[in-house]
Design an enzyme around this catalytic site. Structure first.
Site, short mmCIF file in Angstrom:
data_model
loop_
_atom_site.label_atom_id
_atom_site.label_comp_id
_atom_site.label_asym_id
_atom_site.label_seq_id
_atom_site.Cartn_x
_atom_site.Cartn_y
_atom_site.Cartn_z
CE LYS A 205 -3.12 2.84 2.64
NZ LYS A 205 -3.59 3.21 4.00
N GLY B 122 -8.12 9.19 9.50
CA GLY B 122 -8.44 9.23 10.92
C GLY B 122 -9.49 10.24 11.31
CB ALA C 208 -8.27 7.75 4.56
N GLY C 209 -10.99 7.94 6.30
CA GLY C 209 -12.12 8.81 6.58
C GLY C 209 -13.37 8.15 7.08
CG ASN D 191 -5.89 1.39 11.85
OD1 ASN D 191 -5.76 0.21 12.14
ND2 ASN D 191 -5.38 2.36 12.59
CB THR D 192 -8.91 5.71 12.96
OG1 THR D 192 -7.54 5.94 12.60
CG2 THR D 192 -9.24 6.49 14.22
#
Length: 260
Positions: free
Chosen positions: A100, A161, A187-188, A209-210
């Site tokens: 990635k 995040g 993301a987001g 992830n977050t």
């Protein structure tokens, strides 16, 4: 894009369209439980933040199920040179040519540096890496990455995040119309409905992830994300009804007898 198919990246095929991370969890045990609950077949590992020489039982890598593929990422790289070197290190240490690719351009927003990203992607493809680049939701940039030979494009839904969700679904729709390789939102995402929206648009997968690791209960959130990905994909394949300004009766009125 064809429906009723598994997610194909390079030479590999995955049943799950959810890719999850390994950072920010309260501990490695919760991380492992969240991975299991998510049903993922791929997890990302930030190479610059992992000691690849740590052979102790406490190493992050020892808590990742062996049936799950590792996707090394170049998080923390701000130029093409560092990103390429990090990928070369990952291939040597982990025995995978899947990467990635992140080349960041701004420390506050963590938006990608498009020029450096293209330089790194071009060189890595030449070195036979399977490149999955994190990119802005820019159709021109995504087309360039596709032409270089990347295995997928990974446009952001919102800043990394942030949990803001899919901020520009219209750009994603344009990318989906013009790109012939997998499109994975990266993301987001903040909650399950964000993941479902991405899949309903026709995206091939979602990386997060977050949203999972930072939840009050990461394991429950991982389970919710798994269901959201599946529901969103089913809705996309089913084909939603057309939006209309006025009401349309749910039951046919033909043959109805009106008593005056």
């Amino acid at each position: 894009m064809k429906v009723n198919e598994d997610l194909k990246l390079g030479s590999k095929t995955y049943k799950s369209r959810l890719i999850v991370g390994t950072g920010k969890y309260p501990n490695n045990e919760i991380m492992a439980a969240a991975h299991e609950a998510s049903g993922t077949g791929i997890v990302t590992v930030a190479i610059r933040r992992v000691d690849l020489n740590d052979k102790s039982g406490g190493s992050l890598l020892n808590h990742i199920d062996k049936s799950i593929d590792l996707l090394p990422n170049t998080a923390g790289c701000y130029n093409a040179r560092d990103a390429i070197l990090t990928c070369e290190l990952a291939r040597e240490a982990l025995g995978t040519n899947f990467v990635k690719l992140e080349v960041l351009g701004d420390e506050k927003t963590l938006f990608p540096d498009n020029e450096e990203l293209l330089i790194a992607a071009r060189e890595l493809v030449k070195q036979d890496f399977i490149v999955l680049p994190y990119t802005s939701d820019d159709v021109v940039l995504c087309k360039k990455l596709q032409d270089i030979g990347c295995a997928a494009v990974m446009p952001l839904g919102a800043p990394i995040g942030s949990g803001l969700g899919i901020r520009n679904p219209y750009n994603l729709r344009i990318i989906l119309e013009q790109i012939n390789i997998p499109v994975i939102v990266d993301a987001g995402v903040g909650t399950a409905s964000d993941a479902a929206i991405a899949m309903e648009l026709g995206c091939d997968g979602v990386l997060m992830n977050t949203a999972i690791a930072g939840a009050k209960d990461p394991v429950k959130m991982a389970g919710a994300m798994k269901k959201a990905i599946e529901a969103g994909r089913l809705a996309f394949e089913a084909g939603r009804i057309e939006k209309k300004l006025y009401a349309t009766a749910s039951s046919p009125l033909e043959g109805v007898v009106h008593n005056n």
